[in-house]
Enzyme design. Structure first.
Site, short mmCIF file in Angstrom:
data_model
loop_
_atom_site.label_atom_id
_atom_site.label_comp_id
_atom_site.label_asym_id
_atom_site.label_seq_id
_atom_site.Cartn_x
_atom_site.Cartn_y
_atom_site.Cartn_z
N HIS A 45 76.83 46.77 50.45
CA HIS A 45 77.47 46.56 51.77
C HIS A 45 77.95 47.90 52.36
CE1 HIS A 45 79.67 43.32 54.31
NE2 HIS A 45 79.45 44.41 55.04
N ARG A 51 75.18 39.33 57.48
CA ARG A 51 76.02 38.67 56.48
C ARG A 51 75.12 37.92 55.49
NH1 ARG A 51 79.46 41.69 57.22
NH2 ARG A 51 81.61 41.34 57.83
N1 LIG Z 1 76.33 45.61 56.50
C1 LIG Z 1 77.31 46.23 57.15
O1 LIG Z 1 77.80 47.29 56.73
C2 LIG Z 1 77.81 45.65 58.44
C3 LIG Z 1 78.53 46.45 59.32
C4 LIG Z 1 78.91 45.94 60.53
C5 LIG Z 1 78.60 44.63 60.88
N2 LIG Z 1 77.90 43.84 59.99
C6 LIG Z 1 77.56 42.46 60.33
O2 LIG Z 1 76.70 42.44 61.45
C7 LIG Z 1 77.00 41.24 62.18
C8 LIG Z 1 76.47 41.36 63.59
O3 LIG Z 1 77.27 42.29 64.31
P1 LIG Z 1 77.28 42.33 65.90
O4 LIG Z 1 78.34 43.29 66.28
O5 LIG Z 1 75.91 42.54 66.42
O6 LIG Z 1 77.75 40.83 66.23
P2 LIG Z 1 77.76 40.10 67.64
O7 LIG Z 1 77.80 41.07 68.75
O8 LIG Z 1 78.83 39.07 67.55
O9 LIG Z 1 76.33 39.37 67.68
C9 LIG Z 1 76.04 38.24 66.92
C10 LIG Z 1 74.61 37.82 67.20
O10 LIG Z 1 74.35 36.64 66.45
C11 LIG Z 1 73.88 35.62 67.34
N3 LIG Z 1 74.37 34.32 66.90
C12 LIG Z 1 75.63 33.93 66.68
N4 LIG Z 1 75.66 32.62 66.33
C13 LIG Z 1 74.38 32.19 66.38
C14 LIG Z 1 73.75 30.94 66.16
N5 LIG Z 1 74.44 29.86 65.84
N6 LIG Z 1 72.40 30.86 66.31
C15 LIG Z 1 71.68 31.96 66.65
N7 LIG Z 1 72.21 33.17 66.86
C16 LIG Z 1 73.55 33.28 66.74
C17 LIG Z 1 74.44 35.95 68.71
O11 LIG Z 1 73.63 35.36 69.71
P3 LIG Z 1 73.84 35.62 71.30
O12 LIG Z 1 73.62 37.10 71.49
O13 LIG Z 1 72.80 34.83 71.97
O14 LIG Z 1 75.25 35.19 71.59
C18 LIG Z 1 74.37 37.49 68.69
O15 LIG Z 1 73.10 37.90 69.08
C19 LIG Z 1 78.52 41.16 62.09
O16 LIG Z 1 78.97 39.83 62.30
C20 LIG Z 1 78.81 41.65 60.70
O17 LIG Z 1 78.93 40.52 59.89
C21 LIG Z 1 77.50 44.33 58.79
#
Ligand SMILES: NC(=O)c1ccc[n+]([C@@H]2O[C@H](COP(=O)([O-])OP(=O)(O)OC[C@H]3O[C@@H](n4cnc5c(N)ncnc54)[C@H](OP(=O)(O)O)[C@@H]3O)[C@@H](O)[C@H]2O)c1
Length: 295
Positions: free
Chosen positions: A272, A224
């Site tokens: 995006h 993000r």
């Molecule tokens: N560009 C695109 O087309 C696209 C497509 C899909 C998704 N995305 C983005 O990619 C993001 C990640 O996806 P995901 O499925 O991997 O999400 P996720 O499974 O919710 O993982 C989020 C990660 O961020 C970490 N995190 C959350 N809050 C934090 C904090 N305060 N300090 C440090 N680390 C923190 C979490 O840590 P822990 O593991 O330790 O809990 C986890 O490793 C999504 O939220 C979305 O916004 C972008």
């Protein structure tokens, strides 16, 4: 009991048809259909208008139409009793891994430099590294970050992660917490961010933390946009502290036509598109979560 689809910028009818193909017995409505608000027990949402959920008194669950939950987390009308789901099909994870790999290879194999040299009509062969010479820091080790970490590690890069909770993913150390950031940032040749939109992560990469980075680091962000303070990134690129950036996400989207990133020679941008949700895969997850929440 029924599903309502509110998907700003997406074709709700296409999603409705995909769910019906899977299970014609699930009642699914788009905003164009006639339905009673009291029927709706499950809402699928993408950037929905604030206040919308106040209409649905019988809501049991909400589901984000993508991996991001920002539009749901910031909605005060999602009451604590409502179950929250999000859609992260394997096809989306695969696409994110592909995008991350492309961006890493782009910098690692110096394709950015070769494009610059071509502009200058210069024929120059730069030294070639091996993946074991390159340290990549992956910020975010969730569903997507973990898949990226495993893939880059398998390619032979030296990978470290940073997330909320400290742990290991295979032989990769995942550091955690703000106190671990200075050291983590100082070690990397490429920094790859795949963090979600969270209040405490806003402007995480700002002028103060950019100082910890190794001079000449390359930055990739496909999580993000608001985790990077964009004005500080521009200054860091101008000073050479950050050599170049590859960005799919931005603090404000869509990026306005006058945004300085469009014409910046060292900032490579995409709108995006790192992973677009496949409607049939999404429909399968929606049907699964609908059944789960109505057992
Ligand atoms: N560009 C695109 O087309 C696209 C497509 C899909 C998704 N995305 C983005 O990619 C993001 C990640 O996806 P995901 O499925 O991997 O999400 P996720 O499974 O919710 O993982 C989020 C990660 O961020 C970490 N995190 C959350 N809050 C934090 C904090 N305060 N300090 C440090 N680390 C923190 C979490 O840590 P822990 O593991 O330790 O809990 C986890 O490793 C999504 O939220 C979305 O916004 C972008």
């Amino acid at each position: 009991m029924a599903i309502a689809l509110f998907l700003t910028g997406k074709d709700e009818t296409q999603w409705q048809q995909a769910i019906h193909r899977l299970d014609p017995n699930i009642p699914v409505y788009t905003p164009k259909d006639a339905f009673s608000d009291d029927q709706i027990t499950f809402a699928v949402l993408w950037r929905h208008p604030q206040g919308l959920l106040q209409r649905f008194k019988n809501l049991r669950a909400v589901c984000s139409a993508g991996a991001g939950l920002d539009h749901i987390r910031t909605d005060p009308d999602v009451s604590p009793g409502v179950v929250v789901y999000r859609i992260v099909p394997d096809s989306l994870i695969r696409a994110m891994v592909e995008y991350a790999t492309y961006a890493v290879l782009f910098f690692y194999r110096r394709f950015d430099k070769y494009a610059e040299l071509r502009q200058q009509q210069k024929w120059l062969q730069l030294p070639q590294n091996s993946p074991a010479d390159i340290r990549i820091g992956v910020m975010g080790a969730g569903k997507i970050g973990e898949a990226i970490i495993r893939h880059l590690r398998q390619m032979g890069f030296v990978v470290t992660g940073w997330a909320k909770h400290r742990r290991m993913i295979s032989d990769v150390v995942i550091e955690a917490g703000l106190q671990a950031l200075p050291q983590f940032l100082s070690q990397q040749d490429i920094l790859l961010m795949v963090l979600p939109a969270e209040r405490e992560l806003r402007d995480l990469l700002n002028e103060e933390r950019i100082k910890y980075l190794k001079k000449g680091i390359r930055l990739i962000n496909l999580g993000r946009g608001d985790v990077i303070r964009e004005s500080d990134l521009l200054m860091a690129i101008a000073s050479g502290q950050i050599e170049a950036a590859f960005l799919d996400v931005f603090a404000t989207e869509p990026l306005s036509g006058s945004h300085p990133f469009y014409n910046h020679p060292r900032i490579h941008i995409t709108p995006h598109i790192a992973a677009l949700t496949d409607v049939d895969d999404a429909a399968a997850e929606i049907a699964k979560y609908y059944r789960q929440s109505h057992q």
